[in-house]
Scaffold this motif. Structure first.
Motif, PDB file in Angstrom:
ATOM      1  N   SER A 175       0.821  -1.218   0.000  1.00  6.26           N
ATOM      2  CA  SER A 175       0.000   0.000   0.000  1.00  6.26           C
ATOM      3  C   SER A 175       0.850   1.261   0.000  1.00  6.26           C
ATOM      4  O   SER A 175       0.475   2.267  -0.604  1.00  6.26           O
ATOM      5  CB  SER A 175      -0.937  -0.011   1.215  1.00  6.26           C
ATOM      6  OG  SER A 175      -0.204  -0.180   2.410  1.00  6.26           O
ATOM      7  N   ASP A 176       2.016   1.232   0.671  1.00  4.17           N
ATOM      8  CA  ASP A 176       2.893   2.414   0.669  1.00  4.17           C
ATOM      9  C   ASP A 176       3.367   2.738  -0.742  1.00  4.17           C
ATOM     10  O   ASP A 176       3.359   3.911  -1.156  1.00  4.17           O
ATOM     11  CB  ASP A 176       4.104   2.170   1.582  1.00  4.17           C
ATOM     12  CG  ASP A 176       3.747   2.219   3.056  1.00  4.17           C
ATOM     13  OD1 ASP A 176       2.849   2.996   3.421  1.00  4.17           O
ATOM     14  OD2 ASP A 176       4.353   1.473   3.843  1.00  4.17           O
ATOM     15  N   SER A 177       3.794   1.714  -1.489  1.00  2.00           N
ATOM     16  CA  SER A 177       4.266   1.934  -2.856  1.00  2.00           C
ATOM     17  C   SER A 177       3.144   2.473  -3.739  1.00  2.00           C
ATOM     18  O   SER A 177       3.356   3.391  -4.541  1.00  2.00           O
ATOM     19  CB  SER A 177       4.807   0.629  -3.439  1.00  2.00           C
ATOM     20  OG  SER A 177       5.898   0.150  -2.693  1.00  2.00           O
ATOM     21  N   CYS A 178       1.947   1.910  -3.600  1.00  2.00           N
ATOM     22  CA  CYS A 178       0.819   2.368  -4.404  1.00  2.00           C
ATOM     23  C   CYS A 178       0.477   3.822  -4.104  1.00  2.00           C
ATOM     24  O   CYS A 178       0.256   4.622  -5.024  1.00  2.00           O
ATOM     25  CB  CYS A 178      -0.405   1.482  -4.145  1.00  2.00           C
ATOM     26  SG  CYS A 178      -0.279  -0.185  -4.808  1.00  2.00           S
ATOM     27  N   TYR A 179       0.464   4.178  -2.822  1.00  2.00           N
ATOM     28  CA  TYR A 179       0.071   5.544  -2.485  1.00  2.00           C
ATOM     29  C   TYR A 179       1.139   6.545  -2.943  1.00  2.00           C
ATOM     30  O   TYR A 179       0.804   7.642  -3.406  1.00  2.00           O
ATOM     31  CB  TYR A 179      -0.196   5.692  -0.990  1.00  2.00           C
ATOM     32  CG  TYR A 179      -0.886   6.997  -0.674  1.00  2.00           C
ATOM     33  CD1 TYR A 179      -2.249   7.142  -0.881  1.00  2.00           C
ATOM     34  CD2 TYR A 179      -0.169   8.106  -0.224  1.00  2.00           C
ATOM     35  CE1 TYR A 179      -2.892   8.347  -0.645  1.00  2.00           C
ATOM     36  CE2 TYR A 179      -0.796   9.316   0.027  1.00  2.00           C
ATOM     37  CZ  TYR A 179      -2.161   9.429  -0.191  1.00  2.00           C
ATOM     38  OH  TYR A 179      -2.783  10.623   0.045  1.00  2.00           O
ATOM     39  N   ARG A 180       2.413   6.181  -2.813  1.00  3.78           N
ATOM     40  CA  ARG A 180       3.474   7.074  -3.292  1.00  3.78           C
ATOM     41  C   ARG A 180       3.359   7.288  -4.794  1.00  3.78           C
ATOM     42  O   ARG A 180       3.510   8.410  -5.294  1.00  3.78           O
ATOM     43  CB  ARG A 180       4.847   6.504  -2.941  1.00  3.78           C
ATOM     44  CG  ARG A 180       5.258   6.676  -1.487  1.00  3.78           C
ATOM     45  CD  ARG A 180       6.757   6.461  -1.304  1.00  3.78           C
ATOM     46  NE  ARG A 180       7.168   5.115  -1.714  1.00  3.78           N
ATOM     47  CZ  ARG A 180       7.219   4.078  -0.889  1.00  3.78           C
ATOM     48  NH1 ARG A 180       6.892   4.236   0.387  1.00  3.78           N
ATOM     49  NH2 ARG A 180       7.607   2.899  -1.323  1.00  3.78           N
ATOM     50  N   ALA A 181       3.093   6.214  -5.528  1.00  2.09           N
ATOM     51  CA  ALA A 181       2.930   6.335  -6.986  1.00  2.09           C
ATOM     52  C   ALA A 181       1.715   7.188  -7.325  1.00  2.09           C
ATOM     53  O   ALA A 181       1.742   8.004  -8.256  1.00  2.09           O
ATOM     54  CB  ALA A 181       2.797   4.945  -7.611  1.00  2.09           C
ATOM     55  N   LEU A 182       0.640   7.025  -6.554  1.00  5.81           N
ATOM     56  CA  LEU A 182      -0.564   7.818  -6.760  1.00  5.81           C
ATOM     57  C   LEU A 182      -0.295   9.297  -6.512  1.00  5.81           C
ATOM     58  O   LEU A 182      -0.672  10.165  -7.315  1.00  5.81           O
ATOM     59  CB  LEU A 182      -1.675   7.313  -5.839  1.00  5.81           C
ATOM     60  CG  LEU A 182      -2.978   8.114  -5.800  1.00  5.81           C
ATOM     61  CD1 LEU A 182      -3.688   8.037  -7.141  1.00  5.81           C
ATOM     62  CD2 LEU A 182      -3.882   7.613  -4.680  1.00  5.81           C
ATOM     63  N   ALA A 183       0.367   9.599  -5.401  1.00  7.37           N
ATOM     64  CA  ALA A 183       0.648  10.997  -5.053  1.00  7.37           C
ATOM     65  C   ALA A 183       1.578  11.664  -6.065  1.00  7.37           C
ATOM     66  O   ALA A 183       1.460  12.863  -6.338  1.00  7.37           O
ATOM     67  CB  ALA A 183       1.258  11.066  -3.649  1.00  7.37           C
ATOM     68  N   ALA A 184       2.493  10.857  -6.644  1.00  7.79           N
ATOM     69  CA  ALA A 184       3.444  11.406  -7.614  1.00  7.79           C
ATOM     70  C   ALA A 184       2.913  11.366  -9.041  1.00  7.79           C
ATOM     71  O   ALA A 184       3.559  11.863  -9.963  1.00  7.79           O
ATOM     72  CB  ALA A 184       4.752  10.631  -7.539  1.00  7.79           C
ATOM     73  N   ARG A 185       1.740  10.737  -9.227  1.00  8.94           N
ATOM     74  CA  ARG A 185       1.185  10.514 -10.572  1.00  8.94           C
ATOM     75  C   ARG A 185       2.227   9.857 -11.478  1.00  8.94           C
ATOM     76  O   ARG A 185       2.465  10.278 -12.614  1.00  8.94           O
ATOM     77  CB  ARG A 185       0.681  11.822 -11.180  1.00  8.94           C
ATOM     78  CG  ARG A 185      -0.453  12.461 -10.381  1.00  8.94           C
ATOM     79  CD  ARG A 185      -1.067  13.642 -11.110  1.00  8.94           C
ATOM     80  NE  ARG A 185      -2.208  14.160 -10.378  1.00  8.94           N
ATOM     81  CZ  ARG A 185      -2.146  15.147  -9.478  1.00  8.94           C
ATOM     82  NH1 ARG A 185      -0.985  15.713  -9.213  1.00  8.94           N
ATOM     83  NH2 ARG A 185      -3.237  15.563  -8.856  1.00  8.94           N
ATOM     84  N   ASP A 186       2.822   8.812 -10.962  1.00  8.90           N
ATOM     85  CA  ASP A 186       3.941   8.129 -11.613  1.00  8.90           C
ATOM     86  C   ASP A 186       3.435   7.309 -12.803  1.00  8.90           C
ATOM     87  O   ASP A 186       2.685   6.349 -12.642  1.00  8.90           O
ATOM     88  CB  ASP A 186       4.634   7.216 -10.595  1.00  8.90           C
ATOM     89  CG  ASP A 186       5.987   6.724 -11.075  1.00  8.90           C
ATOM     90  OD1 ASP A 186       6.146   6.564 -12.302  1.00  8.90           O
ATOM     91  OD2 ASP A 186       6.868   6.494 -10.230  1.00  8.90           O
ATOM     92  N   THR A 187       3.863   7.692 -14.006  1.00 11.44           N
ATOM     93  CA  THR A 187       3.378   7.027 -15.218  1.00 11.44           C
ATOM     94  C   THR A 187       3.813   5.567 -15.308  1.00 11.44           C
ATOM     95  O   THR A 187       3.206   4.779 -16.032  1.00 11.44           O
ATOM     96  CB  THR A 187       3.870   7.759 -16.476  1.00 11.44           C
ATOM     97  OG1 THR A 187       5.299   7.810 -16.471  1.00 11.44           O
ATOM     98  CG2 THR A 187       3.324   9.181 -16.514  1.00 11.44           C
ATOM     99  N   ARG A 188       4.866   5.193 -14.577  1.00 13.27           N
ATOM    100  CA  ARG A 188       5.315   3.798 -14.631  1.00 13.27           C
ATOM    101  C   ARG A 188       4.264   2.840 -14.084  1.00 13.27           C
ATOM    102  O   ARG A 188       4.273   1.653 -14.403  1.00 13.27           O
ATOM    103  CB  ARG A 188       6.619   3.627 -13.846  1.00 13.27           C
ATOM    104  CG  ARG A 188       7.816   4.357 -14.431  1.00 13.27           C
ATOM    105  CD  ARG A 188       9.001   4.239 -13.494  1.00 13.27           C
ATOM    106  NE  ARG A 188       8.722   4.850 -12.196  1.00 13.27           N
ATOM    107  CZ  ARG A 188       9.546   4.772 -11.147  1.00 13.27           C
ATOM    108  NH1 ARG A 188      10.680   4.094 -11.242  1.00 13.27           N
ATOM    109  NH2 ARG A 188       9.231   5.374 -10.018  1.00 13.27           N
TER     110      ARG A 188
END
Length: 496
Positions: free
Chosen positions: A17-30
């Motif tokens: 969940s930490d990785s998902c939320y960080r990617a969400l907050a950063a709008r990470d295209t990867r």
């Protein structure tokens, strides 16, 4: 920020969940297409690149597929449009079946037939999809059909009945009922609330296909232009708009054409399609996505291959490298055989002659698209001498005939979940198809990212010190560290 209490669905594997939320907050295209976020306060699920205000961690639920999010009661976001998300490609049976369903394999609702194609019982098929996506085959198919219908509603002006049938629904009433039940809104309201259809060329349908940036469109077109089949394909590098690719199309008895252009400001390709192909849009879009490798994750691939000194330098000049695929596996297979022991230019000339001799004429709004590539049955019914008359030795003409008969018997339609080794063995069962040809077909037509023709002279030279050459065995040993992306390494070496 602690997100340990943020729920993770069973369909999401390999991420916390930490990785998902960080990617969400950063709008990470990867991570676009890798997971979806259901927001409990709105009842809507989004892609990680959605531009809405980032919700609180306690309001988020993370899912590994759009189908899992919808099964949990969430509706797709109208802004980020989950139907545009690239697929999260994985080399396993569940994802292979998912890809088949995304192309419309269950539009007739025949789960038993799909299970038989996969080599499983319907109960085993259901268990595989439940384990990976948390939904049944029917639920997965319904989600794909609804999302595709939503795409057509927002991007085209097709009549509602045509939208329903193009998305695989047997009736407009069934389409309307399921749409309202799942999304809580009528199809017509989606069209009115959407951003509107893209401007289309006269007599064309226009769709948008998203990818994870970057994408080296110029390199992609350059590769395809040298291999374009005269009469079937047309590549324009200097049209003043970034270049385009056009071709004739034949799917399930429907004949037409398509054109693909790049819209880098949106990280999308723009696909124009002949109206005559409206009934086969689902499989057509799946083929185009595969042909242009739109579901690749270039950052992950470059991160892995870049650890090799030789590849690292080449990849720096090729951001967004993709493996150019093929719209039709049989067509690519024939093109590969024609390329045996001749130059790329020579193979291109031969392919044009083959189309002129055995192809079917057609009309398209492109001056160089004049024919449909010959169907397997047409070549399978020809004689060796007729095929050789285009300028081939009799042995290679016989290989063309062997491959045509193999394809006419369904040999090119590989079972989902078949391994690279099994697919290579199946292709090599065709007399005249060797290891190089089989790996080339597996890489470009069957979309195995780890296919690698170690016997290729160009790769052997490119991977060696200047002026030298590796043996096939030496190259295979060197390439072992590049797995599971050896196919992308091959492209980097070929194009470097």
């Amino acid at each position: 920020m602690d997100t340990s209490a943020t729920p993770l669905h069973d369909s999401l594997r390999g991420l916390d969940s930490d990785s998902c939320y960080r990617a969400l907050a950063a709008r990470d295209t990867r991570f676009d297409g890798v997971f979806f976020t259901g927001v409990t306060t709105t009842g809507i699920y989004c892609r990680p690149v959605c531009t809405v205000k980032t919700p609180r961690p306690t309001s988020c639920r993370f899912f590994g597929s759009a189908a899992a999010a919808e099964a949990a009661g969430f509706r797709p976001c109208l802004r980020c449009r989950p139907e545009l998300a690239p697929y999260a490609l994985q080399e396993n049976l569940a994802h292979a079946v998912w890809q088949r369903i995304a192309g419309g394999a269950l539009n007739d609702g025949n789960v038993e037939r799909l299970a038989d194609e996969v080599g499983l019982s319907s109960r085993q098929l259901r268990r595989v999809l439940m384990q990976h996506f948390g939904v049944t085959p029917v639920e997965l198919a319904q989600t794909q059909r609804l999302l595709f219908a939503k795409k057509l509603l927002q991007e085209t002006r097709l009549p509602m009945a045509d939208v329903a049938f193009a998305a695989g629904f047997g009736s407009v009433r069934r389409f309307n009922a399921l749409f309202a039940q799942r999304y809580g809104i009528a199809p017509g309201d989606i069209r009115r609330a959407g951003e509107g259809a893209a401007p289309a060329a006269p007599g064309a349908l226009t769709l948008r296909l998203a990818y994870r940036p970057p994408l080296d469109w110029t390199q992609m077109l350059a590769y395809l232009s040298h291999r374009a089949i005269a009469g079937v394909e047309q590549v324009r590098l200097d049209d003043g708009k970034g270049g385009s690719y056009a071709r004739s199309v034949s799917i399930d008895g429907s004949l037409g054409w398509l054109r693909v252009a790049h819209r880098p400001e949106r990280s999308q390709l723009e696909l124009e399609v002949a109206p005559s192909l409206a009934g086969v849009l689902m499989p057509l879009v799946a083929r185009v996505r595969a042909q242009f490798d739109l579901d690749a994750n270039p950052a992950v691939i470059a991160g892995h291959l870049g650890r090799d000194a030789l590849l690292g330098e080449r990849l720096k000049s090729m951001p967004g490298l993709r493996v150019p695929g093929a719209f039709d596996a049989f067509e690519l297979g024939i093109r590969a055989v024609l390329g045996q022991q001749v130059s790329v230019a020579g193979a291109t000339t031969l392919s044009g002659r083959l189309v002129e001799r055995f192809g079917t004429g057609m009309e398209a709004p492109f001056d160089r698209v004049t024919h449909r590539f010959p169907l397997p049955a047409a070549l399978a019914g020809a004689s060796v001498t007729d095929i050789a008359a285009i300028g081939l030795p009799l042995s290679r003409a016989q290989t063309i005939l062997n491959l045509a008969r193999f394809a006419a018997d369904g040999g090119m339609r590989m079972r989902p979940g078949l391994t690279l080794e099994e697919s290579i063995a199946r292709l090599r069962s065709v007399r005249g198809i060797g290891d190089w040809t089989a790996h080339y077909i597996a890489l470009r037509a069957l979309r195995f990212p780890d296919a690698f023709p170690a016997g290729d002279l160009g790769l052997q030279k490119a991977a060696a010190d200047e002026g030298g050459r590796l043996t096939e065995k030496q190259l295979a040993a060197r390439a072992a560290a590049w797995s599971p992306w050896r196919g992308y390494a091959a492209l980097a070496l070929w194009m470097g």
